[in-house]
Write an enzyme that holds these catalytic residues in place. Structure first.
Site, PDB file in Angstrom:
ATOM      1  N   VAL A 198      55.689  29.159 -57.140  1.00  0.00           N
ATOM      2  CA  VAL A 198      56.427  30.414 -57.286  1.00  0.00           C
ATOM      3  C   VAL A 198      55.626  31.471 -56.533  1.00  0.00           C
ATOM      4  O   VAL A 198      54.499  31.217 -56.152  1.00  0.00           O
ATOM      5  CB  VAL A 198      56.620  30.834 -58.758  1.00  0.00           C
ATOM      6  CG1 VAL A 198      57.736  30.064 -59.406  1.00  0.00           C
ATOM      7  CG2 VAL A 198      55.340  30.694 -59.543  1.00  0.00           C
ATOM      8  N   LYS A 248      62.286  43.096 -47.617  1.00  0.00           N
ATOM      9  CA  LYS A 248      62.143  43.736 -48.930  1.00  0.00           C
ATOM     10  C   LYS A 248      61.767  45.194 -48.715  1.00  0.00           C
ATOM     11  O   LYS A 248      60.739  45.492 -48.098  1.00  0.00           O
ATOM     12  CB  LYS A 248      61.051  43.007 -49.728  1.00  0.00           C
ATOM     13  CG  LYS A 248      60.740  43.674 -51.056  1.00  0.00           C
ATOM     14  CD  LYS A 248      59.612  42.960 -51.794  1.00  0.00           C
ATOM     15  CE  LYS A 248      59.196  43.739 -53.015  1.00  0.00           C
ATOM     16  NZ  LYS A 248      57.959  43.246 -53.631  1.00  0.00           N
ATOM     17  N   THR A 261      51.820  41.314 -56.385  1.00  0.00           N
ATOM     18  CA  THR A 261      50.489  41.607 -55.846  1.00  0.00           C
ATOM     19  C   THR A 261      49.605  40.381 -55.597  1.00  0.00           C
ATOM     20  O   THR A 261      48.545  40.521 -54.988  1.00  0.00           O
ATOM     21  CB  THR A 261      49.747  42.559 -56.804  1.00  0.00           C
ATOM     22  OG1 THR A 261      49.969  42.117 -58.146  1.00  0.00           O
ATOM     23  CG2 THR A 261      50.217  43.969 -56.635  1.00  0.00           C
ATOM     24  N   ILE A 318      49.858  37.553 -53.726  1.00  0.00           N
ATOM     25  CA  ILE A 318      49.644  37.155 -52.326  1.00  0.00           C
ATOM     26  C   ILE A 318      48.867  38.271 -51.618  1.00  0.00           C
ATOM     27  O   ILE A 318      48.010  38.020 -50.773  1.00  0.00           O
ATOM     28  CB  ILE A 318      50.983  36.824 -51.638  1.00  0.00           C
ATOM     29  CG1 ILE A 318      51.558  35.546 -52.275  1.00  0.00           C
ATOM     30  CG2 ILE A 318      50.807  36.644 -50.133  1.00  0.00           C
ATOM     31  CD1 ILE A 318      52.940  35.143 -51.806  1.00  0.00           C
TER      32      ILE A 318
HETATM   33  P1  FAD Z   1      48.268  26.786 -56.247  1.00  0.00           P
HETATM   34  O1  FAD Z   1      49.592  27.008 -55.679  1.00  0.00           O
HETATM   35  O2  FAD Z   1      48.197  26.313 -57.682  1.00  0.00           O
HETATM   36  O3  FAD Z   1      47.535  25.709 -55.343  1.00  0.00           O
HETATM   37  C1  FAD Z   1      46.394  25.021 -55.791  1.00  0.00           C
HETATM   38  C2  FAD Z   1      46.040  23.927 -54.811  1.00  0.00           C
HETATM   39  O4  FAD Z   1      44.835  23.304 -55.219  1.00  0.00           O
HETATM   40  C3  FAD Z   1      47.081  22.822 -54.697  1.00  0.00           C
HETATM   41  O5  FAD Z   1      47.208  22.407 -53.359  1.00  0.00           O
HETATM   42  C4  FAD Z   1      46.461  21.693 -55.505  1.00  0.00           C
HETATM   43  O6  FAD Z   1      46.887  20.436 -55.081  1.00  0.00           O
HETATM   44  C5  FAD Z   1      44.988  21.902 -55.189  1.00  0.00           C
HETATM   45  N1  FAD Z   1      44.067  21.315 -56.155  1.00  0.00           N
HETATM   46  C6  FAD Z   1      43.801  21.732 -57.416  1.00  0.00           C
HETATM   47  N2  FAD Z   1      42.875  20.921 -57.984  1.00  0.00           N
HETATM   48  C7  FAD Z   1      42.558  19.999 -57.044  1.00  0.00           C
HETATM   49  C8  FAD Z   1      41.679  18.888 -57.021  1.00  0.00           C
HETATM   50  N3  FAD Z   1      40.924  18.550 -58.081  1.00  0.00           N
HETATM   51  N4  FAD Z   1      41.624  18.148 -55.906  1.00  0.00           N
HETATM   52  C9  FAD Z   1      42.373  18.452 -54.819  1.00  0.00           C
HETATM   53  N5  FAD Z   1      43.216  19.486 -54.781  1.00  0.00           N
HETATM   54  C10 FAD Z   1      43.308  20.242 -55.889  1.00  0.00           C
HETATM   55  N6  FAD Z   1      52.640  36.126 -56.050  1.00  0.00           N
HETATM   56  C11 FAD Z   1      53.214  37.041 -55.264  1.00  0.00           C
HETATM   57  O7  FAD Z   1      52.569  37.571 -54.357  1.00  0.00           O
HETATM   58  N7  FAD Z   1      54.514  37.404 -55.462  1.00  0.00           N
HETATM   59  C12 FAD Z   1      55.258  36.916 -56.484  1.00  0.00           C
HETATM   60  O8  FAD Z   1      56.441  37.247 -56.592  1.00  0.00           O
HETATM   61  C13 FAD Z   1      54.636  36.003 -57.377  1.00  0.00           C
HETATM   62  N8  FAD Z   1      55.293  35.513 -58.455  1.00  0.00           N
HETATM   63  C14 FAD Z   1      54.626  34.699 -59.318  1.00  0.00           C
HETATM   64  C15 FAD Z   1      55.225  34.308 -60.521  1.00  0.00           C
HETATM   65  C16 FAD Z   1      54.524  33.528 -61.444  1.00  0.00           C
HETATM   66  C17 FAD Z   1      55.160  33.180 -62.748  1.00  0.00           C
HETATM   67  C18 FAD Z   1      53.225  33.059 -61.141  1.00  0.00           C
HETATM   68  C19 FAD Z   1      52.473  32.180 -62.093  1.00  0.00           C
HETATM   69  C20 FAD Z   1      52.629  33.432 -59.948  1.00  0.00           C
HETATM   70  C21 FAD Z   1      53.301  34.267 -59.055  1.00  0.00           C
HETATM   71  N9  FAD Z   1      52.683  34.696 -57.901  1.00  0.00           N
HETATM   72  C22 FAD Z   1      53.305  35.619 -57.097  1.00  0.00           C
HETATM   73  C23 FAD Z   1      51.366  34.195 -57.543  1.00  0.00           C
HETATM   74  C24 FAD Z   1      51.471  33.139 -56.462  1.00  0.00           C
HETATM   75  O9  FAD Z   1      52.266  32.064 -56.905  1.00  0.00           O
HETATM   76  C25 FAD Z   1      50.091  32.626 -56.121  1.00  0.00           C
HETATM   77  O10 FAD Z   1      49.245  33.696 -55.850  1.00  0.00           O
HETATM   78  C26 FAD Z   1      50.150  31.775 -54.904  1.00  0.00           C
HETATM   79  O11 FAD Z   1      51.089  30.771 -55.036  1.00  0.00           O
HETATM   80  C27 FAD Z   1      48.799  31.164 -54.627  1.00  0.00           C
HETATM   81  O12 FAD Z   1      48.541  30.097 -55.436  1.00  0.00           O
HETATM   82  P2  FAD Z   1      47.245  29.271 -55.124  1.00  0.00           P
HETATM   83  O13 FAD Z   1      47.324  28.747 -53.742  1.00  0.00           O
HETATM   84  O14 FAD Z   1      46.065  30.076 -55.495  1.00  0.00           O
HETATM   85  O15 FAD Z   1      47.321  28.075 -56.192  1.00  0.00           O
END
Ligand code: FAD
Length: 503
Positions: free
Chosen positions: A43, A74, A340, A342
């Protein structure tokens, strides 16, 4: 430096693409480990205008990126039922009106509003009027200053964005490794992470590790025990349920956030579907109730099963510890009310680029990085909390909780200054400039006790005339602009032109 990024969500691939473009000569090898078994949060669809500069910095063409990620423009966020039930306003990206006799527009607006001659503040922001009419043009297309005083961001499919950046990064030499990290080795003396070991036995060594492993925080928390500052006394919503639905009606160039009795619901229009979610506090609402409230308030039929998400608002004590820098959900989480997350990833990357180690990781760089990112997080926290406390609502337990809350000093001070004389404190760092604070405070009926005394030096009739001409200027320009859908088609940003015009 040898760099290893753990995680291939939005954060991981944003980091990989930025480092591979901006620091090509300083990085010897770069690997990114991701696990399809674990997957990504998936998401996160609405953004802030800064992302445009991030993409531009990587040489990405806007229309190519928009087509690949089903993106829409947007112009702001419409907030419904926040100040009071039935009330709505838009927080745009940009300013309201134009200064009159060197005094900011909103100060004149405060005076005229007291006398009942001001009209809605919304009518003086090009971005809002365009948003409400489902129109779009680039700020540079505007003929007057007023027509150019806005910015824009995107709404996109975050999973497609991660894939788009993955292709770019791999093309730039980033080594993508599929697999799950099951063990982490540390140097006995320094505690630095030296190696990550995958399920299949593969070992990856590096000098600098970027932890983008999401909420797990595999390196920053599970290994280095950074610790977490829990901010749920201020932002207590701790659950979300998300579901996409069929798009119905016109293509709105804005996000909507509707307050609910124990949280709020988002609506984010993309080209191919509409993203929806309900953020709630499980103390006052069950999962079943939150899910049915969401499903009852969709524009069209749901396209998937609702997805449940769990979080605790706050941030790591250290974003950068030893030779690990946490970016994205691994570094902390603030609910997506102002899109916020991203942006905070982008801030993390910008700071990392500026403080990137020359030949060895330095505690000085880490300290500077931590202090900058702490400020960013705190300022976003305060701005989000403002939405919950600048309200007359007391119709449910959640809203009553906010009425009795002790605010962080930084927010209390900001509100006090505003109430005293309509003054918005400025500060270095922080995503939200004074117009954003003004939009929310006025939008949620927080009216100051005094306006700037220089306003009284202007002839009120002249001010009224200038107000009229500003409104007309904006309305005429919006009238001439293309619809959002036509604009996307015209710049070749539509993945499927027919789908854009579904009604
Ligand atoms: P994730 O997407 O969780 O990625 C984690 C990665 O780590 C994955 O590739 C996974 O496979 C890998 N990984 C984890 N553990 C291991 C391991 N042991 N070994 C190998 N790989 C591993 N942000 C916005 O800017 N706008 C929005 O409208 C917005 N809406 C949101 C709504 C909700 C309800 C939530 C929860 C979040 C929202 N966000 C939003 C935040 C946004 O989703 C995240 O900031 C963004 O997706 C980044 O996520 P990430 O890459 O940090 O983590």
């Amino acid at each position: 430096m040898r760099v290893c990024i753990l995680g291939g969500g939005t954060a991981g691939w944003m980091v990989a693409s930025a480092l591979s473009v901006k620091l090509k000569k300083s990085i010897k090898t770069m690997a990114l480990v991701e696990s399809e078994d674990i997957g990504i949060v998936g998401v996160g669809e609405a953004t802030l205008p800064h992302i445009k500069f991030f993409n531009e910095g990587l040489g990405i063409k806007e229309n190519v990126f928009m087509k690949a990620t089903e993106a829409t423009f947007k112009l702001g966020i419409e907030f419904c039922d926040w100040g009071s039930l039935g009330q709505q306003y838009v927080h745009p990206f940009g300013d309201f009106g134009q200064s009159i006799n060197h005094v900011e527009f909103y100060q004149h607006w405060l005076k005229l509003n007291q006398k009942g001659h001001a009209g809605r503040l919304d009518e003086y922001a090009y971005g809002i009027v365009a948003a409400k009419n489902e129109k779009f043009q680039y700020p540079s297309d505007g003929k007057t200053e007023l027509q150019q005083a806005f910015g824009y961001a995107y709404q996109f499919d975050a999973s497609l964005y991660a894939k788009f950046l993955r292709d770019l990064s791999v093309g730039n030499g980033v080594n993508r490794v599929e697999g799950k990290v099951v063990e982490v080795l540390q140097d006995n003396d320094s505690g630095d992470v030296t190696t990550v070991i995958l399920e299949n036995g593969q070992q990856i060594e590096a000098d600098l590790f970027i932890d983008c492993s999401g909420f797990r925080g595999v390196l920053i928390e599970q290994t280095l025990k950074s610790g977490y500052q829990d901010w749920s006394q201020w932002l207590p919503c701790n659950r979300a349920v998300a579901v996409p639905c069929e798009r119905q009606g016109g293509l709105t160039p804005y996000t909507r956030a509707t307050a609910r009795k124990a949280g709020w619901q988002w609506r984010i229009p993309l080209q191919h579907r509409t993203g929806n979610g309900h953020v709630f506090w499980d103390e006052f609402m069950s999962e079943d109730e939150a899910t049915s409230l969401l499903l009852d308030n969709l524009d069209g039929p749901a396209l998937d099963e609702p997805k449940q998400l769990y979080f605790k608002t706050g941030r790591r004590n250290h974003f950068w510890k030893n030779n690990v820098v946490a970016i994205g959900l691994a570094s902390g989480f603030l609910e997506p009310l102002e899109s916020t997350s991203i942006h905070l990833i982008q801030e993390g990357i910008t700071n990392l680029l500026e403080l990137f180690p020359h030949d060895a990781v330095s505690a000085l760089d880490a300290a500077e990085y931590n202090s900058r990112m702490s400020l960013q997080y705190e300022r976003v926290r305060d701005f989000l909390l403002l939405h919950y406390v600048a309200t007359q609502r007391d119709d449910s337990e959640m809203w009553r909780y906010f009425r009795n809350m002790t605010l962080p000093d930084s927010l209390q001070e900001k509100i006090d200054c505003w109430m005293h004389r309509g003054y918005v404190q400025r500060y270095e760092f922080g995503a939200f400039l004074p117009p954003s604070w003004i939009a929310v405070m006025i939008g949620q009926n927080l009216f100051p006790n005094h306006y700037d005394p220089r306003v009284d030096q202007s002839q009120i009739e002249q001010v009224k005339q200038q107000f009229n001409s500003m409104r007309t200027d904006i309305a005429n320009s919006v009238g001439r602009a293309k619809t959002h859908a036509d604009f996307l088609a015209a710049i070749d940003a539509a993945s499927n032109t027919k789908q854009l015009r579904v009604n």
